[in-house]
Design a protein around this motif. Structure first.
Motif, PDB file in Angstrom:
ATOM      1  N   TYR A  91       0.776  -1.288  -0.413  1.00 49.58           N
ATOM      2  CA  TYR A  91      -0.091  -0.392  -0.141  1.00 49.58           C
ATOM      3  C   TYR A  91       0.900   1.232   0.109  1.00 49.58           C
ATOM      4  N   GLY A  92       0.901   2.075  -0.910  1.00 49.21           N
ATOM      5  CA  GLY A  92       1.472   3.387  -0.960  1.00 49.21           C
ATOM      6  C   GLY A  92       0.275   4.365  -0.299  1.00 49.21           C
ATOM      7  N   PRO A  93       0.346   5.478  -0.647  1.00 48.50           N
ATOM      8  CA  PRO A  93      -0.550   6.697  -0.267  1.00 48.50           C
ATOM      9  C   PRO A  93      -1.798   6.618  -0.864  1.00 48.50           C
TER      10      PRO A  93
ATOM     11  N   VAL B 262      -0.775  -0.964  -4.333  1.00 46.59           N
ATOM     12  CA  VAL B 262       0.257  -1.049  -5.866  1.00 46.59           C
ATOM     13  C   VAL B 262       0.912  -1.850  -5.881  1.00 46.59           C
ATOM     14  N   PRO B 263       1.429  -1.414  -7.453  1.00 47.24           N
ATOM     15  CA  PRO B 263       1.986  -3.305  -8.048  1.00 47.24           C
ATOM     16  C   PRO B 263       3.378  -2.964  -6.640  1.00 47.24           C
ATOM     17  N   ALA B 264       3.734  -4.268  -6.423  1.00 46.82           N
ATOM     18  CA  ALA B 264       5.140  -4.893  -5.615  1.00 46.82           C
ATOM     19  C   ALA B 264       7.035  -3.983  -6.156  1.00 46.82           C
ATOM     20  N   PRO B 265       7.903  -3.500  -5.148  1.00 47.16           N
ATOM     21  CA  PRO B 265       8.336  -2.655  -5.432  1.00 47.16           C
ATOM     22  C   PRO B 265       9.573  -2.980  -6.215  1.00 47.16           C
TER      23      PRO B 265
ATOM     24  N   GLY C 146       5.701  -9.307  -4.938  1.00 47.20           N
ATOM     25  CA  GLY C 146       4.289  -9.261  -5.088  1.00 47.20           C
ATOM     26  C   GLY C 146       2.925  -9.887  -5.405  1.00 47.20           C
ATOM     27  N   LEU C 147       1.859  -9.658  -5.683  1.00 47.54           N
ATOM     28  CA  LEU C 147       1.010 -10.150  -5.371  1.00 47.54           C
ATOM     29  C   LEU C 147       0.429 -10.680  -6.909  1.00 47.54           C
TER      30      LEU C 147
END
Length: 414
Positions: free
Chosen positions: A283-285, A289-292, A297-298
């Protein structure tokens, strides 16, 4: 393959569920919902994996992997197919399963409600019915009176938080609408005021169903403890490992508050808490969000592509509850079994890291023993360590079954 050594009394198992494996659960709410028109269920369960008849050979598969625990559910709809009438045949069957576990050196971990309930119970509004907790406790008492002296752990509910969690899973809106139409069709066909079920739930019912299941958990636990005070009792919670990147903390915390916190706070009064983890979300602001970079990621529901998500979910659970943890489900939905086989080892390494950091973990149950009926998704998802022929019901071990068995041997120092 290298995994650290786990405690000698650690429970190594697989998890299954009655409706998904047994087949012909004709007196259940889910069977009824599968067979109305329209239905949100992509397939009908039918014979499922024919586990009702093949339970002995399935236990042989578990024991043959060198495991020492088996998690399964008893089906309320089979035990009490008509309100107030309890089936001697069903009770005898489940008693035989418990005794079959013990004869093979498997600790029986029994789930009293794995989503499904009797058709008559759904016709009363399920957990919206004020009498639901007492009805559930009565059933739990009947089960305990029959074979409660021989089970190792009792789980009242499986994933009561799943409806709230799925609101964060980005399911298509047409699925939500189809759930509503399914319940409307069931209400008409059953000729009742409100047909409700735990695994097809309307958002306006969330609060009422949550309250009913909360009271049901407490009532069933009291019934279980009245008959055997030393039996550890808990519930199992669906738990994504929610990770905040900078600026995403508020979104992550809001999700935790909406989905998990009620059940984790309830679990503070239990003997243990079950964690069921398949995914990690970031989660971002502005939300998910995609995995960094550097993270996998998912990839879809039950994607299981972040092995370290298990450690994160277990650590968060213990942080909130302070209770011992049982990994009651963990696995991956994939047609590529090499991905499943490669996923188990790093997951267990992360789990041991959590234990070394002070989290008491009772055991690990992989989901699942055999490919089965995955609820509204039908027979598409493949999460089993064994495949099942849909015509003959023959079980065939996948490479991941052997990998898991070998990892367990290593973890025991054998």
């Amino acid at each position: 393959m290298t995994v650290p050594t786990f405690p000698a009394d650690f429970l190594w198992g697989v998890a299954t569920a009655g409706h998904q494996n047994e087949g012909d659960n004709v007196d259940s709410d889910t069977w009824f919902l599968e067979n109305v028109t329209p239905s949100v269920f992509q397939d009908r369960s039918g014979k499922a994996a024919n586990g009702w008849e093949l339970w002995e050979s399935d236990l042989d598969l578990v024991a043959g992997m060198g495991l020492n625990a088996y998690r399964f559910s008893v089906e309320w709809a089979r035990i009490e197919p008509v309100e107030g009438e309890f089936s001697e045949d069903a009770l005898a069957h489940y008693e035989a399963v418990v005794d079959g576990c013990r004869a093979r050196g498997l600790a029986p971990i029994v789930t009293f409600n794995h989503f499904t309930s009797p058709h008559w119970f759904a016709g009363r509004g399920a957990w919206l019915d004020p009498e639901a907790p007492a009805l559930f406790a009565r059933y739990a008492g009947v089960v305990m009176d029959r074979f409660g002296d021989r089970i190792a752990l009792a789980i009242t509910f499986n994933e009561p938080d799943l409806p709230e969690m799925l609101t964060w899973a980005r399911l298509p809106e047409f699925v939500v609408e189809l759930e509503r139409k399914t319940l409307e069709a069931a209400t008409r066909e059953a000729g009742v005021e409100k047909y409700r079920a735990a695994n097809v739930m309307l958002r306006e019912d969330f609060a009422g169903m949550r309250a009913g299941m909360t009271a049901g958990h407490r009532a069933a636990k009291a019934a279980i403890k009245a008959r055997r005070d030393d039996l550890p009792v808990g519930l199992s919670i669906a738990m994504v490992d929610d990770v905040a990147i900078p600026g995403g903390e508020a979104t992550r915390d809001r999700k935790r508050a909406e989905v998990y916190e009620h059940w984790l706070e309830l679990a503070r009064d239990d003997d243990f808490v079950g964690v069921q983890n398949y995914e990690r979300y970031y989660y971002g602001p502005d939300g998910a969000v995609p995995a960094p970079d550097g993270a996998t990621g998912l990839v879809g529901l039950y994607g299981g592509v972040e092995p370290d998500s298990l450690r994160g979910a277990v650590e968060y659970t213990y942080e909130v509850t302070g209770r011992p943890v049982l990994v009651s489900e963990h696995g991956m939905s994939t047609e590529d079994d090499s991905r499943r086989a490669g996923f188990i080892e790093p997951s267990l390494v992360g789990l041991k890291q959590a234990m070394d950091a002070g989290v008491p973990v009772l055991g690990y149950c992989h989901w699942t023993l055999i490919d089965n009926f995955e609820w509204i998704f039908g027979y598409g998802p493949k999460l089993g360590l064994h495949s099942v022929d849909r015509e003959t019901f023959e079980r065939t071990p996948k490479p991941s079954a052997g990998v898991y068995a070998e990892l367990v041997r290593e973890a025991r120092g054998e």
